[in-house]
Write a protein that holds these residues in place. Structure first.
Motif, mmCIF file in Angstrom:
data_model
loop_
_atom_site.group_PDB
_atom_site.id
_atom_site.type_symbol
_atom_site.label_atom_id
_atom_site.label_comp_id
_atom_site.label_asym_id
_atom_site.label_seq_id
_atom_site.Cartn_x
_atom_site.Cartn_y
_atom_site.Cartn_z
ATOM 1 N N VAL A 650 46.217 38.857 50.467
ATOM 2 C CA VAL A 650 46.376 37.431 50.770
ATOM 3 C C VAL A 650 45.663 37.076 52.065
ATOM 4 C CG1 VAL A 650 48.025 35.635 51.399
ATOM 5 C CG2 VAL A 650 48.532 37.165 49.500
ATOM 6 N N GLU A 651 45.972 37.786 53.145
ATOM 7 C CA GLU A 651 45.431 37.435 54.462
ATOM 8 C C GLU A 651 44.017 37.993 54.624
ATOM 9 O OE1 GLU A 651 48.126 38.621 57.495
ATOM 10 O OE2 GLU A 651 49.876 37.935 56.391
ATOM 11 N N MET A 652 43.018 37.122 54.402
ATOM 12 C CA MET A 652 41.618 37.510 54.515
ATOM 13 C C MET A 652 40.830 36.362 55.136
ATOM 14 S SD MET A 652 40.852 39.400 50.842
ATOM 15 C CE MET A 652 41.339 37.946 49.893
ATOM 16 N N PRO A 653 39.748 36.685 55.859
ATOM 17 C CA PRO A 653 38.911 35.610 56.405
ATOM 18 C C PRO A 653 38.114 34.930 55.289
ATOM 19 C CG PRO A 653 37.917 37.752 56.825
ATOM 20 C CD PRO A 653 39.265 38.024 56.227
ATOM 21 N N VAL A 654 37.534 33.793 55.603
ATOM 22 C CA VAL A 654 36.659 33.007 54.731
ATOM 23 C C VAL A 654 37.460 32.353 53.599
ATOM 24 C CG1 VAL A 654 34.540 32.941 53.371
ATOM 25 C CG2 VAL A 654 34.748 34.573 55.274
ATOM 26 N N MET A 655 38.102 33.169 52.743
ATOM 27 C CA MET A 655 38.925 32.650 51.641
ATOM 28 C C MET A 655 40.080 33.614 51.419
ATOM 29 S SD MET A 655 37.933 32.107 47.604
ATOM 30 C CE MET A 655 36.708 30.837 47.905
ATOM 31 N N ASP A 656 41.338 33.113 51.456
ATOM 32 C CA ASP A 656 42.468 34.017 51.288
ATOM 33 C C ASP A 656 42.741 34.289 49.810
ATOM 34 O OD1 ASP A 656 43.958 31.906 50.219
ATOM 35 O OD2 ASP A 656 45.026 31.513 52.076
ATOM 36 N N GLY A 657 43.723 35.187 49.568
ATOM 37 C CA GLY A 657 43.997 35.617 48.205
ATOM 38 C C GLY A 657 44.584 34.535 47.327
ATOM 39 N N PHE A 658 45.379 33.616 47.907
ATOM 40 C CA PHE A 658 45.923 32.514 47.115
ATOM 41 C C PHE A 658 44.798 31.618 46.597
ATOM 42 C CE2 PHE A 658 49.960 32.907 49.855
ATOM 43 C CZ PHE A 658 50.546 33.761 48.934
ATOM 44 N N ALA A 659 43.863 31.268 47.496
ATOM 45 C CA ALA A 659 42.744 30.417 47.096
ATOM 46 C C ALA A 659 41.867 31.123 46.065
ATOM 47 C CB ALA A 659 41.917 30.027 48.321
ATOM 48 N N LEU A 660 41.649 32.418 46.244
ATOM 49 C CA LEU A 660 40.841 33.178 45.285
ATOM 50 C C LEU A 660 41.497 33.172 43.906
ATOM 51 C CD1 LEU A 660 38.598 35.164 44.435
ATOM 52 C CD2 LEU A 660 40.031 37.013 45.339
ATOM 53 N N THR A 661 42.810 33.415 43.870
ATOM 54 C CA THR A 661 43.522 33.437 42.586
ATOM 55 C C THR A 661 43.428 32.081 41.887
ATOM 56 O OG1 THR A 661 45.071 35.084 43.468
ATOM 57 C CG2 THR A 661 45.749 33.893 41.497
ATOM 58 N N ALA A 662 43.619 31.014 42.655
ATOM 59 C CA ALA A 662 43.530 29.675 42.065
ATOM 60 C C ALA A 662 42.141 29.389 41.518
ATOM 61 C CB ALA A 662 43.925 28.628 43.113
ATOM 62 N N ARG A 663 41.110 29.791 42.255
ATOM 63 C CA ARG A 663 39.728 29.547 41.792
ATOM 64 C C ARG A 663 39.416 30.354 40.535
ATOM 65 N NH1 ARG A 663 35.979 27.761 45.590
ATOM 66 N NH2 ARG A 663 34.483 27.897 43.873
ATOM 67 N N LEU A 664 39.917 31.586 40.477
ATOM 68 C CA LEU A 664 39.668 32.415 39.303
ATOM 69 C C LEU A 664 40.358 31.833 38.069
ATOM 70 C CD1 LEU A 664 39.980 36.048 40.749
ATOM 71 C CD2 LEU A 664 37.895 34.905 39.982
ATOM 72 N N ARG A 665 41.556 31.301 38.237
ATOM 73 C CA ARG A 665 42.275 30.727 37.093
ATOM 74 C C ARG A 665 41.582 29.481 36.544
ATOM 75 N NH1 ARG A 665 44.504 35.029 35.230
ATOM 76 N NH2 ARG A 665 46.493 35.655 36.161
ATOM 77 N N GLU A 666 40.744 28.858 37.355
ATOM 78 C CA GLU A 666 39.985 27.699 36.873
ATOM 79 C C GLU A 666 38.827 28.113 35.980
ATOM 80 O OE1 GLU A 666 38.709 25.777 40.401
ATOM 81 O OE2 GLU A 666 40.711 25.062 40.984
ATOM 82 N N ASN A 667 38.459 29.387 36.039
ATOM 83 C CA ASN A 667 37.342 29.888 35.240
ATOM 84 C C ASN A 667 37.860 30.389 33.897
ATOM 85 O OD1 ASN A 667 35.456 32.286 34.374
ATOM 86 N ND2 ASN A 667 34.222 31.012 35.753
ATOM 87 N N GLU A 668 37.156 30.072 32.830
ATOM 88 C CA GLU A 668 37.611 30.416 31.484
ATOM 89 C C GLU A 668 37.746 31.920 31.298
ATOM 90 O OE1 GLU A 668 39.164 29.796 27.920
ATOM 91 O OE2 GLU A 668 38.586 28.184 29.298
ATOM 92 N N VAL A 669 36.844 32.696 31.913
ATOM 93 C CA VAL A 669 36.866 34.155 31.744
ATOM 94 C C VAL A 669 38.158 34.750 32.306
ATOM 95 C CG1 VAL A 669 35.711 36.317 32.369
ATOM 96 C CG2 VAL A 669 34.348 34.297 31.786
ATOM 97 N N TYR A 670 38.648 34.195 33.416
ATOM 98 C CA TYR A 670 39.804 34.788 34.107
ATOM 99 C C TYR A 670 41.088 33.983 33.893
ATOM 100 C CZ TYR A 670 36.356 37.717 36.400
ATOM 101 O OH TYR A 670 35.346 38.611 36.640
ATOM 102 N N ARG A 671 41.074 33.098 32.915
ATOM 103 C CA ARG A 671 42.256 32.254 32.697
ATOM 104 C C ARG A 671 43.477 33.096 32.324
ATOM 105 N NH1 ARG A 671 42.178 27.005 32.503
ATOM 106 N NH2 ARG A 671 39.936 26.968 32.086
#
Length: 718
Positions: A650-671
């Motif tokens: 979760v705690e990472m620079p640039v983009m945290d794990g929550f934001a990464l998970t949300a962005r991936l769920r928006e992609n059809e491949v990782y839905r």
């Protein structure tokens, strides 16, 4: 403001006085048949450094001769020719002529006043590099005279105590009043070093008086009551005297060290001029901006920093910044930007060089590393992107397809790493963004003469670790350590840190088991290691002594410190310890369990240790693992190629794990593909947020269990 070229020629004379003896010693080793590959590399680097430095100052005869010498040494390094008496003779003649040129400079000659280079010798050197031998040439220049050698020696071993010191002694006819007007004096550098060394010895010996004060207090308690009062007064007087002398001697030692401090402008000033000339010769347009040149470093640091900066500058201009046509095609301004900056960060000085060029092509690095047989394909596949980038620091590595006067020989970047990390006890970081540039960051101590040192006890032996490598001390119970990938591991806040016994690494007797374990956490860049020690003895500023010649082959020892009464304590070289741990770490490859399908897992975490441990755990079960160092890097890799599952912090620079998970769920491949969050956050609110953004599982690092991780992943993948 015009540059004082005489000052830089004087620095070149001092630098050459260091490089020429190395060439002499190396050639003698070649002649005796004692030279190994690394010694030939040292010879090559010495010639390369002389060529680069002389080119900057337009010392054309030296540049030409050093270039021809470099050609011959390059052929020896590549094993394209064999060592013969004729080659040894040519190399000795080349060093003789180089020594004569340097002696002329030491006597006051300018670049235009140097003797012409012996073209026959240059041709003979280059012909020999291509296997064409010919009879030895007669010596073309007279050897340096006794007086010229004396002047050169004096010039290279003296330093001005004031920035206004003159470069020549006052005339013998100068009046006494004129001499009194001078507020400067020139002192030989070795004499100043002797004074500082002796003062360091006094400081180390004086520290022993503190233990005598403690012993006197303990003795006082054993005396009869009637004798304690006068003895107590004596003890108080002794303690006050020791503390007063402490302050005076520390202040005196600090002021002596300040006399060796020089501003970074000594090495920064010529870099802007050099960048313009090199860029012009390469057909490029570059603006070089320098900031922080007023920052001061120890003279010893300044001297050794010159070579790394020159190599980085040449690397940026030749490899990094594109030609105007290439920049125009990429939508960039025609003029490239090169920034050289320095700033002070607590006890460190940070020096950074950043260009806005093309960056480093990872594919080219991989191909060249394999072609040069610097690494096997299996080892290469196991490297992360950052580790792949750092292959450029290997000796002999170059991505250039053609050898030129500027690059392509595979020398330079290994010099930078060796100098910054091994010689200067610093840290070197490389960051690159393809198409947007490359950044090299060096963190350096203010001085090598005195540093903060932690003294520890291990297996009955006292050892020291310089403070810049120390992260923290941790006391914990043995039960709090977990087992991960066959390695004892400490969960330190949001990071997995491997734990090893320092006594075991150094083959010392192990101490008896206790209820608690004392861990010294050391670090270099993003890598950490927790060392089991017996006890902490002390922490204080100490004078660092270099290793004597007969001990310099010990890779785990970087120097020594004195604890008084002729007691010497070895300083551990943390980078070598980390490398030893990497080599000896037990990998679970032999116990690898085959998965039904080699499924691909993306692991995203900003901690190098955590990424590597999770990778080892997953690869032990047959998964194919790709690593990413932050959320943005993980998102880019996930979108570039599909993965069967994603593990993220979760705690990472640039983009945290929550934001990464949300962005991936928006992609059809990782839905609907498994995403597991592994973090140190234990609050229920964080768990709920993880579920809200779409995570399938939430594992807390504090209760991490590798079997639980694998079972969770297997259940989600079916």
């Amino acid at each position: 403001m015009a540059l004082d070229i005489r000052r830089f020629i004087q620095r070149f004379v001092e630098e050459a006085a260091d490089q020429l003896p190395r060439l002499r010693e190396g050639i003698n080793a070649l002649e005796q048949g004692y030279a190994d590959r690394e010694q030939i590399n040292e010879l090559f680097r010495a010639a390369h450094t002389l060529k680069g430095s002389s080119r900057m100052l337009k010392l054309t005869p030296i540049t030409a001769l050093a270039h021809s010498t470099e050609e011959l040494l390059s052929a020896l390094r590549d094993d394209t020719i064999a060592i013969t008496p004729e080659i040894i003779s040519l190399l000795n003649q080349a060093v003789d002529d180089l020594t004569d040129f340097v002696s002329q400079l030491a006597e006051g000659a300018t670049g235009e006043e140097l003797s012409a280079v012996d073209e026959r010798l240059c041709s003979a050197l280059e012909n020999a590099a291509h296997g064409q031998t010919q009879p030895s040439l007669p010596v073309s220049a007279a050897p340096p005279t006794q007086s010229s050698l004396a002047k050169s020696s004096t010039a290279t071993s003296s330093t001005a105590i004031s920035s206004t010191a003159t470069s020549s002694p006052p005339s013998a006819l100068a009046s006494e009043s004129e001499l009194r007007l001078s507020d400067t004096v020139r002192v030989r550098l070795d004499r100043l070093d002797d004074v500082i060394r002796l003062m360091g010895e006094v400081l180390s010996g004086h520290h022993h008086l503190h233990s005598l004060v403690d012993q006197a207090r303990e003795l006082c308690a054993t005396l009869p009551i009637e004798q304690q009062v006068p003895f107590h007064a004596f003890n108080r007087e002794l303690k006050d005297s020791v503390l007063t002398q402490d302050s005076l001697m520390s202040d005196l030692h600090d002021r002596a060290l300040q006399m060796r401090m020089l501003p970074l402008s000594v090495v920064f000033d010529p870099l802007a001029k050099m960048s313009r000339e090199l860029a012009q010769s390469l057909g490029k347009q570059v603006d070089c901006r320098v900031r922080g040149s007023e920052i001061e470093l120890d003279r010893q640091m300044i001297d050794r920093l010159s070579d790394p900066l020159i190599h980085l500058l040449r690397n940026a201009l030749d490899h990094g910044v594109e030609t105007p046509l290439e920049r125009q095609a990429a939508g960039k301004p025609l003029r490239g930007q090169l920034k050289i900056e320095a700033w002070q960060d607590a006890g460190w000085v940070v020096v950074e060089m950043h260009d806005d060029g093309a960056g480093i092509a990872l594919d080219a690095v991989r191909q060249k590393a394999l072609a040069k047989q610097l690494i096997t394909e299996e080892q290469l596949n196991a490297l992360s992107e950052q580790e792949t980038l750092e292959l450029i620091f290997l000796p002999g590595f170059s991505t250039k397809s053609m050898i030129t006067d500027f690059s392509g020989r595979g020398v330079g970047m290994d010099v930078v790493k060796r100098t910054v990390v091994d010689e200067l006890n610093g840290d070197l970081q490389l960051a690159c963004e393809r198409g947007r540039g490359t950044r090299f960051t060096m963190r350096l101590p203010l001085s090598l003469a005195m540093m903060r040192v932690l003294l520890v006890s291990v297996g009955g032996m006292k050892l020291g670790v310089t403070a810049p490598y120390v992260s923290e001390l941790v006391e914990c119970s043995a039960e709090s350590l977990i087992e991960a990938a066959g390695q004892r591991t400490l969960i330190l806040r949001n990071e997995f840190v491997p734990v090893v016994s320092l006594a075991h690494l150094l083959e010392l007797p192990a101490s008896s088991a206790t209820d608690t374990t004392l861990l010294l956490v050391v670090h270099q860049r993003h890598q950490k290691l927790a060392l089991i020690i017996d006890s902490l003895i002390d922490e204080r500023d100490m004078v660092i002594k270099p290793l004597p010649t007969h001990l310099r082959h010990l890779p785990l020892v970087s120097g020594m410190v004195s604890m008084g009464r002729n007691t010497l304590v070895s300083l551990l070289h943390v980078p070598a310890l980390l490398e030893l741990t990497r080599r000896t770490a037990q990998r679970p490859g032999a116990e690898r369990k085959a998965a039904t399908i080699a499924q691909r897992i993306l692991v995203v975490d900003d901690s190098l240790n955590t990424r590597e441990i999770e990778k080892d755990v997953l690869e032990a079960w047959g998964y194919h693992v790709t690593l990413a160092e932050n959320g943005r890097d993980g998102l880019a890799k996930a979108l570039a190629e599909p993965f069967d599952a994603v593990l993220t912090d979760v705690e990472m620079p640039v983009m945290d794990g929550f934001a990464l998970t949300a962005r991936l769920r928006e992609n059809e491949v990782y839905r609907h593909r498994p995403i597991i969050i592994i973090t140190s956050r234990e609050k229920e609110a964080d768990r709920r947020r993880g579920i809200e953004v779409g995570a399938d599982a939430y594992i807390v690092k504090g209760s991490f269990d590798q079997n639980n991780l694998v079972e969770t992943l297997q259940a989600l993948l079916g």
